[in-house]
Design an enzyme around this catalytic site. Structure first.
Site, PDB file in Angstrom:
ATOM      1  CG  ASP A 371      -1.959  -0.850   1.332  1.00  0.00           C
ATOM      2  OD1 ASP A 371      -2.388  -1.239   0.254  1.00  0.00           O
ATOM      3  OD2 ASP A 371      -2.430  -1.170   2.436  1.00  0.00           O
ATOM      4  CG  ASP A 675      -5.353  -0.510   4.798  1.00  0.00           C
ATOM      5  OD1 ASP A 675      -6.068  -0.931   3.868  1.00  0.00           O
ATOM      6  OD2 ASP A 675      -4.790   0.607   4.755  1.00  0.00           O
ATOM      7  CG  ASP A 679      -7.092  -4.491   1.401  1.00  0.00           C
ATOM      8  OD1 ASP A 679      -7.496  -4.343   0.236  1.00  0.00           O
ATOM      9  OD2 ASP A 679      -6.597  -3.574   2.071  1.00  0.00           O
TER      10      ASP A 679
HETATM   11  P1  ATP Z   1      -3.384   3.443  -0.123  1.00  0.00           P
HETATM   12  O1  ATP Z   1      -3.470   3.164   1.323  1.00  0.00           O
HETATM   13  O2  ATP Z   1      -3.015   2.294  -0.926  1.00  0.00           O
HETATM   14  O3  ATP Z   1      -2.606   4.645  -0.467  1.00  0.00           O
HETATM   15  P2  ATP Z   1      -6.046   3.887   0.235  1.00  0.00           P
HETATM   16  O4  ATP Z   1      -6.240   2.576   0.867  1.00  0.00           O
HETATM   17  O5  ATP Z   1      -6.006   5.086   1.113  1.00  0.00           O
HETATM   18  O6  ATP Z   1      -4.803   3.845  -0.670  1.00  0.00           O
HETATM   19  P3  ATP Z   1      -8.677   4.129  -0.406  1.00  0.00           P
HETATM   20  O7  ATP Z   1      -8.844   4.089   1.060  1.00  0.00           O
HETATM   21  O8  ATP Z   1      -9.360   3.160  -1.279  1.00  0.00           O
HETATM   22  O9  ATP Z   1      -7.180   4.082  -0.790  1.00  0.00           O
HETATM   23  O10 ATP Z   1      -9.030   5.590  -0.837  1.00  0.00           O
HETATM   24  C1  ATP Z   1      -9.171   5.918  -2.176  1.00  0.00           C
HETATM   25  C2  ATP Z   1      -9.567   7.350  -2.307  1.00  0.00           C
HETATM   26  O11 ATP Z   1     -10.781   7.583  -1.621  1.00  0.00           O
HETATM   27  C3  ATP Z   1      -8.586   8.327  -1.683  1.00  0.00           C
HETATM   28  O12 ATP Z   1      -7.591   8.703  -2.601  1.00  0.00           O
HETATM   29  C4  ATP Z   1      -9.465   9.494  -1.323  1.00  0.00           C
HETATM   30  O13 ATP Z   1      -9.618  10.354  -2.432  1.00  0.00           O
HETATM   31  C5  ATP Z   1     -10.791   8.853  -1.007  1.00  0.00           C
HETATM   32  N1  ATP Z   1     -10.958   8.677   0.442  1.00  0.00           N
HETATM   33  C6  ATP Z   1     -10.198   7.977   1.275  1.00  0.00           C
HETATM   34  N2  ATP Z   1     -10.660   8.033   2.525  1.00  0.00           N
HETATM   35  C7  ATP Z   1     -11.771   8.798   2.506  1.00  0.00           C
HETATM   36  C8  ATP Z   1     -12.715   9.222   3.478  1.00  0.00           C
HETATM   37  N3  ATP Z   1     -12.625   8.881   4.760  1.00  0.00           N
HETATM   38  N4  ATP Z   1     -13.721  10.002   3.076  1.00  0.00           N
HETATM   39  C9  ATP Z   1     -13.846  10.356   1.788  1.00  0.00           C
HETATM   40  N5  ATP Z   1     -12.996   9.972   0.821  1.00  0.00           N
HETATM   41  C10 ATP Z   1     -11.966   9.223   1.158  1.00  0.00           C
END
Ligand code: ATP
Length: 943
Positions: A371, A675, A679
């Site tokens: 990640d 996480d 996943d």
């Molecule tokens: P990585 O950890 O691999 O960098 P991630 O697990 O954070 O990625 P996601 O959690 O799927 O990726 O998030 C994808 C997108 O969703 C983020 O880039 C962000 O734009 C949006 N996002 C993440 N968390 C939130 C939240 N709590 N509320 C609104 N949008 C969110």
């Protein structure tokens, strides 16, 4: 004489069979005692929280919708016991001691002991039994230590829960929950106690741990008839089950052993077997080796009696000597302790092993899929920019301290004076579940770090989250899920006006908005403008969020996806920085040197991913495949791309699973981090699933082989290094112990073949050597630190057998050197008219001395040891050698030991001869290593 041997032999065989059957029976009974029982009827009957309406539950537990005060919770914790399940009863000491005898090697020794007793060789018999007991005692102590180490490591994985205390949402140890606590749930959580649900939003729970049903259940809050079966109690969430979707909140109604799962006591963490594929392979090898040795001993017995005219009783003792010499009694215990030490060392470096075979697999890992957020970056988010249609706001400061200057278009300003900026910051605070706390002079975020950063930005701008939340209470929400990539909340103010606020990935939000807010008016959305601004922020490595809002005329109490389809207005973009971890940069470099390809798989935007990949030093950071690109590829196309592309952006958990599969199809051994709850399938599928200890959900941890206590990529690299080291150390133990047995066996065999009547080593002397060297010398190898070049070589081939031709060759020729030296000096002593006792003492000491020198060779499998580091680098080796020399002096010069082992004092000058002869092994093995290295290099150059 032969017929006289028949009945004792028959008795011995009978005894061994009885012992074996007894042990099998006893093991079965134990296994049966451990197997899970079904929940009892009564366990289900007297629990009727599901039947009581929520208000009555709150009243019964003397709690409120805002949860308990910390004072009340503390008082309740004193009254109820901590919320943890009673540990599975560990094996009793006696059981553990007895289990040491359930081993074919020990059966052989016991049989030998019985027959020796029947032959009235009291001394030999008592030494054999003594050794069996000492061996069991060593195994008992070592296994105990190994089990303790594993238990301590398991304790490091204690679960957490989000609960309301004093009206604030806090992260607590799940053990501190008490009946009456209000617990907040979100997807990925493991339910920490039995809860009566008060609020649910799309809440789905998978209750397989309790009911065996693996399809998630949609939860609700309405009370149900008393007789509702456990699996149908929709308004309850039971401890140990997993939230797979949505959000919810519930009141704790039962904790610890009083929970439904606590009542099914047998379900509590079964004790994991202390074994891995290599250990199992070696155990099997041990069984075959023993059978082969027994066959060899029988043939030798027949040969001695029939061809060499030995007395049957004399020959029997010789055959026992041969068997005892050839069987590596200490090997299983040494391997177990090596594994346990490795697991403990990994935990010391923040990699907590949940399933032991992962220790070995780590050494074969060729690709690590990581990640981005929190693993390669610090997950300490800070809002840097807020961009509206007309203004550009910049925040200074780092971390969660809510103080810092704010600049509008380059000049200091008060953003709340600007209507659009003010709306953006308010929306970011309201569409948010995180809270900020100042504890011990340190600002801490409870909840998602990115949402925490938005709270910090709001406070910096002059907003107060609590006042805002009171002015615009939330009536409903659509929680964030990585599939739809946004979160939305519905609010009402006290005048009755209602609004929806949405934040999420810009692509997702842009698609939903028809208009944008600017100072003057509402205008039609200009997607190009926003995409350009987004790309610019992302190219700097910032994570970009879009914020949108919608005013409502009516006052709905519920928020649904359809409500977002029309009328959303884009208000602003927020850019957050999350710097890469410095250790991760070094670790990526270390992995590249170790022949491991690092791939970044993130849910973030492609431009952000590219920028961060470049900053952490990924090999192919310019080429990025997005989730959409992956969807367009078929399996063959994916297999081709997956080899070259190292950065994957905007992927969903399903893409992760596809990527793991595709890499595995290409023959790669894959470690994958994760996480979220979704996943779990990819983590399970990966050869080593790695979950995040701090920000990971419990669902991810349950699916993983390894949990990172610090969420840090560098810890994966460290775990790989330790994994390689453990495997090396296991191999070193094998490489060290087997030639000792080989040498001893050859000495006995040689003596028989040559028709000797006075053997160079007696069975008890052989046992002494085996036991004493296994406890001292071989154990020291378990503590070997990583070899200097361990991360400069390519990953081990998973299919490579342990006993490679090189290993067999070394075991073979070292055995011959040991035999030649020991036999040679024995003959020399006899030729000098020494007594048989003295000659045997010289033989034993020569053998031990050989082992001491060979131990240094064994520190490195192929690297040279003739250096300061090689000879003095492991203090345990030096300690073991010192101890062993003391033992040998006692063995040679103390009269009780002389009487027991049939030894005699020897001249100091003889020691010089022994040391000179024994040291040859050190130089010969080093010469062989040098030749092998040279051969390997030449072959590589030719290739
Ligand atoms: P990585 O950890 O691999 O960098 P991630 O697990 O954070 O990625 P996601 O959690 O799927 O990726 O998030 C994808 C997108 O969703 C983020 O880039 C962000 O734009 C949006 N996002 C993440 N968390 C939130 C939240 N709590 N509320 C609104 N949008 C969110």
């Amino acid at each position: 004489m032969l017929p006289a041997l028949d009945w004792p032999l028959a008795l011995a065989i009978l005894l061994v069979c009885a012992l074996a059957v007894g042990l099998i029976f006893w093991r079965r009974r134990r296994a049966a005692n451990l197997s899970p029982q079904a929940p009892t009827e009564s366990a289900q009957a007297d629990r009727s929280w599901h039947h009581i309406p929520t208000e009555a539950v709150l009243a019964a537990l003397e709690t409120a919708e805002q949860g308990l005060s910390s004072e009340d919770a503390r008082r309740r914790l004193d009254h109820y016991r901590p919320n943890s399940l009673p540990e599975a009863k560990p094996r009793s000491a006696l059981e553990r001691f007895l289990s040491q005898f359930s081993n074919i090697l020990i059966y052989v020794l016991l049989a030998a002991g019985v027959v020796t007793t029947l032959l009235q060789h009291w001394l030999d018999a008592s030494v054999i039994f003594g050794v069996v007991i000492i061996n069991a005692a060593i195994g008992f102590v070592q296994e105990g230590k190994a089990e303790d180490a594993l238990r301590a490591i398991r304790g490091m994985l204690s679960p957490h829960a989000m609960a309301w205390r004093d009206g604030r949402l806090l992260t607590l140890d799940a053990a501190d929950l008490v009946p009456g606590d209000l617990v907040q749930l979100q997807s990925g959580d493991k339910i920490p106690a039995d809860l009566r649900l008060l609020r649910v939003k799309g809440l789905q729970i998978e209750e397989a741990a309790l009911t065996g049903e693996s399809v998630p259940i949609d939860k609700a809050v309405a009370a149900l008839p008393r007789e509702t079966a456990l699996a149908d109690r929709l308004c309850m969430a039971y401890s140990g089950t997993l939230v797979t979707h949505g959000q919810g909140a519930g009141i704790v109604v039962a904790t610890g052993a009083s929970t439904e799962i606590g009542r099914i006591s047998a379900l509590v963490a079964g004790v994991e077997q202390l074994t891995t594929p290599l250990l199992r392979q070696m155990a099997q090898f041990g069984t075959w080796l023993t059978i082969a040795i027994l066959a060899l001993a029988s043939v030798t017995f027949a040969f001695g009696v029939l061809v060499r005219d030995y007395l049957a009783s004399e020959m029997f003792l010789a055959a026992v000597g041969l068997a005892v010499a050839a069987i590596p009694e200490g090997l299983p215990a040494i391997m177990t302790i090596t594994l346990a030490i490795g697991v403990r060392r990994m935990a010391g470096r923040n990699a907590i092993i949940r399933r032991l075979p992962a220790v070995e697999t780590l050494g074969t890992v060729g690709v690590i899929c990581s990640d981005k957020t929190g693993t390669l970056t610090r997950n300490e988010m800070t809002v840097r920019h807020v961009v509206t249609a007309d203004r550009d706001l910049t925040f200074s400061g780092a971390g969660y301290d809510p103080h810092g200057a704010i600049y509008c278009d380059g000049k200091t300003c008060s953003p709340l004076e600007d209507g659009v900026l003010s709306e953006a910051l308010q929306a970011a605070l309201l569409c948010n579940d995180a809270t900020l706390e100042l504890a011990n002079d340190e600002w801490r975020v409870h909840g998602d770090p990115m949402e925490g950063a938005l709270v910090v930005a709001g406070i910096k701008a002059g907003l107060d989250p609590e006042t805002l939340a009171k002015a615009f209470p939330r009536s409903d929400l659509i929680p964030f899920e990585s599939e739809h990539k946004f979160m939305a909340t519905l609010h009402h103010d006290h005048s009755g006006a209602a609004a929806i606020f949405v934040k999420g990935a810009p692509e997702a939000i842009l698609d939903m908005c028809g208009h944008q807010r600017s100072q003057a008016q509402l205008t039609a959305i200009d997607p190009d403008f926003w995409l350009r601004r987004m790309e610019a922020l992302a190219a700097e490595g910032q994570r970009v969020l879009a914020i949108a809002a919608k005013s409502l005329d009516m006052q709905p109490m519920e928020l649904n996806f359809e409500d977002l389809e029309e009328g959303l207005v884009l208000v602003a973009l927020v850019g957050l920085i999350d710097p890469p971890r410095t250790e991760a940069i070094a670790a990526v470099e270390a992995c590249t040197r170790a022949g491991i390809r690092v791939k970044m798989i993130t849910g973030d935007h492609a431009a952000t991913a590219r920028a961060i990949a470049g900053q952490v030093g990924l090999r192919n950071s310019d080429r990025v495949l997005t989730g959409r690109d992956l969807d367009a590829l078929d399996e063959d196309g994916l297999e081709q791309q997956v080899a070259d592309v190292d950065v994957y952006a905007r992927v969903t958990p399903e893409h992760k699973l596809r990527l793991v599969r595709s890499l595995q199809e290409r023959g790669q051994v894959v470690a994958m981090t994760g996480d979220g709850v979704n996943d779990a399938p990819a983590l399970k599928r990966a050869d080593v699933g790695v979950a995040m200890g701090i920000n990971g959900t419990e669902a991810a941890k349950e699916a993983a082989e390894m949990v990172l206590a610090d969420d840090n990529f560098a810890s994966i690299a460290n775990a790989v290094e330790e994994g390689r080291t453990v495997y090396d150390n296991l191999k070193k133990a094998i490489l060290f112990i087997l030639p000792t047995n080989g040498g001893e066996a050859l000495v006995v065999l040689g003596a028989i073949l040559l028709g000797f009547h006075e053997f160079p080593l007696t069975p008890v002397q052989i046992l002494w050597v085996n036991m004493i060297t296994a406890v001292t010398l071989a154990l020291a190898l378990a503590f070997e630190p990583p070899e200097p070049g361990v991360m400069n070589r390519s990953p081990r081939n998973a299919r490579e057998p342990v006993l490679t031709p090189l290993f067999l060759w070394r075991i073979g020729y070292v055995s011959i050197i040991l035999m030649a030296g020991t036999f040679g000096l024995f003959l020399w002593e006899l030729a000098q008219d020494a007594s048989i006792e003295a000659a045997r003492t010289v033989a034993v000491n020569t053998l031990v001395m050989f082992e001491i020198f060979y131990l240094f060779n064994s520190r490195y499998i192929s690297a040279p040891v003739l250096s300061r580091e090689g000879l003095l680098g492991n203090p345990y080796v030096l300690l073991a050698v010192g101890l062993l020399l003391l033992f040998q002096l006692g063995f040679t010069y103390l009269s009780p030991l002389q009487a027991l082992f049939g030894t005699a004092a020897i001249d100091p000058l003889v020691w010089v001869r022994i040391v000179l002869v024994a040291s040859t092994v050190l130089f010969i093995v080093e010469a062989e290593k040098a030749a092998t290295r040279w051969l390997k290099r030449s072959r590589e150059q030719l290739a």
